[in-house]
Design a protein around this motif. Structure first.
Motif, PDB file in Angstrom:
ATOM      1  N   THR A   1       7.223   9.079  10.812  1.00 40.17           N
ATOM      2  CA  THR A   1       6.873   8.127   9.757  1.00 40.17           C
ATOM      3  C   THR A   1       7.821   6.935   9.792  1.00 40.17           C
ATOM      4  N   GLU A   2       9.102   7.215  10.016  1.00 37.55           N
ATOM      5  CA  GLU A   2      10.131   6.180   9.981  1.00 37.55           C
ATOM      6  C   GLU A   2      10.061   5.197  11.150  1.00 37.55           C
TER       7      GLU A   2
ATOM      8  N   HIS B   1      -2.428   9.376   6.937  1.00 40.64           N
ATOM      9  CA  HIS B   1      -1.324   9.860   7.766  1.00 40.64           C
ATOM     10  C   HIS B   1      -0.938   8.724   8.714  1.00 40.64           C
ATOM     11  N   ILE B   2       0.342   8.476   8.884  1.00 34.12           N
ATOM     12  CA  ILE B   2       0.805   7.285   9.599  1.00 34.12           C
ATOM     13  C   ILE B   2       0.294   7.210  11.046  1.00 34.12           C
TER      14      ILE B   2
ATOM     15  N   VAL C   1       0.838  -1.204   0.000  1.00 33.24           N
ATOM     16  CA  VAL C   1       0.000   0.000   0.000  1.00 33.24           C
ATOM     17  C   VAL C   1       0.873   1.254   0.000  1.00 33.24           C
ATOM     18  N   VAL C   2       0.549   2.178  -0.896  1.00 26.58           N
ATOM     19  CA  VAL C   2       1.225   3.484  -0.939  1.00 26.58           C
ATOM     20  C   VAL C   2       0.186   4.525  -0.535  1.00 26.58           C
ATOM     21  N   ASN C   3       0.230   4.956   0.716  1.00 26.87           N
ATOM     22  CA  ASN C   3      -0.736   5.954   1.182  1.00 26.87           C
ATOM     23  C   ASN C   3      -0.467   7.290   0.490  1.00 26.87           C
TER      24      ASN C   3
ATOM     25  N   VAL D   1       3.724  -1.335   3.720  1.00 27.39           N
ATOM     26  CA  VAL D   1       3.291   0.019   3.361  1.00 27.39           C
ATOM     27  C   VAL D   1       4.498   0.862   2.973  1.00 27.39           C
ATOM     28  N   LEU D   2       4.349   1.641   1.924  1.00 28.12           N
ATOM     29  CA  LEU D   2       5.317   2.698   1.613  1.00 28.12           C
ATOM     30  C   LEU D   2       4.676   4.004   2.064  1.00 28.12           C
ATOM     31  N   GLN D   3       5.242   4.586   3.116  1.00 22.85           N
ATOM     32  CA  GLN D   3       4.679   5.813   3.677  1.00 22.85           C
ATOM     33  C   GLN D   3       5.636   6.951   3.357  1.00 22.85           C
TER      34      GLN D   3
END
Length: 562
Positions: A361-362, A262-263, A102-104, A211-213
């Protein structure tokens, strides 16, 4: 700090460690929770509630559609671009069950921002709201996206209400600009095609990316933080341990005004609350305060997750102050610093103290939080279980308790790295797993953390990270701009507001309106400057690097804050 330092800092009943390998992947948690809480409400929005059982059925139908009616394969990226709607968890969990990453994607992104993210992630599919499909039409020819699924606001509502809501949004409020995407599939058709079909449930390894955030990091170029299944499982267990200490399984009603893309909201509402069978009330547009308060009035909510800006706005709303807060027992704050006056006002209005935390995020994102049992306003609490923190000096040396230095974090929630950016990963993450946060902090004797300042030039607008490099890159493309700089200035409403400084090329002319219009066309709302100042020169180092700090100091002096 030694690992043992944190072990006796947790409240009674909270273990110092979690087992990040308790579940193989996010799907395992989803399956267990949807079986345990099958009849319990999971998400509500626009007057419609779906249970955990229905969430599993709908996400399964979406997964089946992806597997049977597209050529998408496990590991392919799918961009999800929508606000808080029932479709969001259905799409995200369906995509994961089909094995996709998933790429938010922020639904407020401009075409330029969308193009970068879609290309950088290598997304092959996009699920977007019809309201922004016109932007997708502009962007898709420049990307590798082959599959497009478009949803309308009311798509998961009962048929008559769906028709009414979608018609009002499109024809009365005129919120859906015309678009032409002949290859697009309607979300409702995708669900219909997938219903009843067998799905090949993906079973990714714990170290596989879920996920790629995207985050700007320390540069203006948005980078995808690779969050693995283990990262997300660890952080949901960590949140449950420290933030869910006084929450009961299958009983809690949680207000969800922060965007799920948003994470912070993603991990807390979609992940951690799944573990306890929480009921999330999705607020699609929290900026609509009257609408938000009206929605709140319909629920005996027990939890509220927000940030300083929203708390201030709500406490200043007369109708909000009249609500029944008798059931409210947990309020969490993150995303931006919580001001003391805001915390006091919220407790005065609602009778509930705010637990402030910190994350990135990280780090999937939660690093620390104030436990219910002992809240210290002005701190970001203690590290969540299985998390170590330390502060270092500019040379990377560990500093003793009470010292001011850059906060570093280590734990199972720390990302795998930045997507296809090894150099950027190496700058922030060392071989031992320590992540440099870029924040200046103090670790107190009692284990509580306090953020002192930000090391980088990042600007924080209502909880969203804004990176000066990106703004300056965009501004520099405006004809007539010779030099420019962007900084954050204190703002009562949003914490910080953006101010840009512009030096105009000799012989050229520019107006404030032209600058603002250019930024409006190229960056999303929260990244747009509020103030523009024209100057003959900007302060620079002897090699010509613009000194943003000097500009910030000048602004603070004007405000009498320095």
């Amino acid at each position: 700090m030694t690992e043992n330092f944190w072990k006796d800092k947790y409240p009674v009943g909270v273990a110092a460690e979690i087992d990040p390998d308790q579940f193989a992947n996010v799907q395992a948690v989803l399956k267990l929770s949807c079986e345990r809480f099958a009849d319990k409400p999971a998400f509500s929005n626009l007057g419609k509630t779906i249970t955990y059982g229905e969430l599993y059925e709908l996400s399964g139908a979406f997964a089946a559609y992806l597997q049977k009616h597209t050529d998408l394969k496990p590991g392919d990226r799918i961009a999800v671009q929508m606000p808080n709607l029932l479709q969001y968890p259905v799409v995200v969990f369906g995509a994961m069950r089909a094995g996709l990453i998933v790429v938010n994607t922020n639904p407020l992104y401009t075409a330029r921002e969308m193009e970068h993210q879609f290309n950088d992630s290598g997304a092959k599919a996009l699920v977007c709201l019809a309201n922004m499909a016109y932007l997708a039409e502009q962007v898709l020819p420049k990307t590798g996206i082959k599959h497009v699924i478009v949803t309308e606001v009311g798509d998961l509502l009962p048929s008559l209400k769906r028709l009414l809501v979608n018609s009002v949004v499109k024809y009365v409020k005129k919120m859906v600009p015309a678009y032409n995407l002949p290859q697009a599939v309607k979300f409702t058709d995708a669900i219909a095609k997938g219903r009843g079909q067998r799905i090949d449930e993906a079973n990714p390894q714990s170290g596989d990316v879920a996920v790629l955030q995207y985050t700007g990091g320390t540069t203006g170029v948005a980078k995808g933080a690779m969050l693995t299944h283990r990262n997300l499982v660890a952080n949901m267990l960590q949140c449950k341990a420290l933030m869910g200490a006084n929450l009961n399984e299958g009983c809690e009603i949680l207000i969800t005004p922060l965007p799920l893309y948003h994470i912070y909201a993603f991990t807390f509402h979609c992940m951690a609350m799944m573990l306890i069978g929480g009921h999330n009330i999705l607020i699609t547009n929290p900026r609509d305060l009257p609408g938000t308060v009206k929605e709140l009035s319909q629920w005996k909510f027990t939890g509220f997750v927000g940030l300083n800006t929203l708390f201030v706005a709500l406490c200043n709303n007369e109708d909000f102050r009249k609500l029944d807060f008798s059931a409210l027992k947990a309020t969490f704050s993150g995303g931006m610093a919580l001001q003391l006056a805001t915390a006091e006002r919220w407790q005065e209005v609602t009778g509930c103290a705010i637990c402030e935390g910190f994350g990135m995020t990280e780090t999937s994102p939660v690093v620390s939080v104030n436990p219910f049992q002992n809240i210290q306003i002005g701190t970001i609490g203690i590290p969540v279980p299985s998390t170590q923190c330390k502060v270092i000096d500019d040379e990377g040396n560990d500093l003793p308790l009470g010292s001011i230095g850059e906060l570093c974090v280590k734990g199972p929630q720390v990302m795998k790295g930045y997507w296809q950016r090894q150099e950027a990963t190496d700058e922030i993450l060392d071989a031992e797993g320590w992540l440099k946060t870029g924040d200046i902090a103090v670790i107190q004797d009692d284990g509580y953390l306090r953020i002192v300042d930000r090391k980088k030039d990042m600007i924080l607008v209502s909880g969203f990270n804004v990176y000066p490099n990106e703004l300056e890159d965009v501004l520099a493309t405006l004809p007539g701009v010779l030099q420019c700089a962007a900084i954050g200035v204190p703002d009562e409403k949003s914490g910080e507001a953006i101010k840009v400084f512009v030096v105009v090329k000799p012989g050229a002319s520019l107006t404030k309106e032209q600058v603002l219009q250019h930024m409006h066309d190229n960056v999303t709302g929260y990244k747009r400057p509020k103030f523009v100042e024209f100057r003959d020169v900007l302060p620079t180092t002897n090699v010509g690097k613009i000194l943003r700090r000097e500009l910030r100091d000048e602004e603070l002096k004007k405000l009498g804050k320095k």
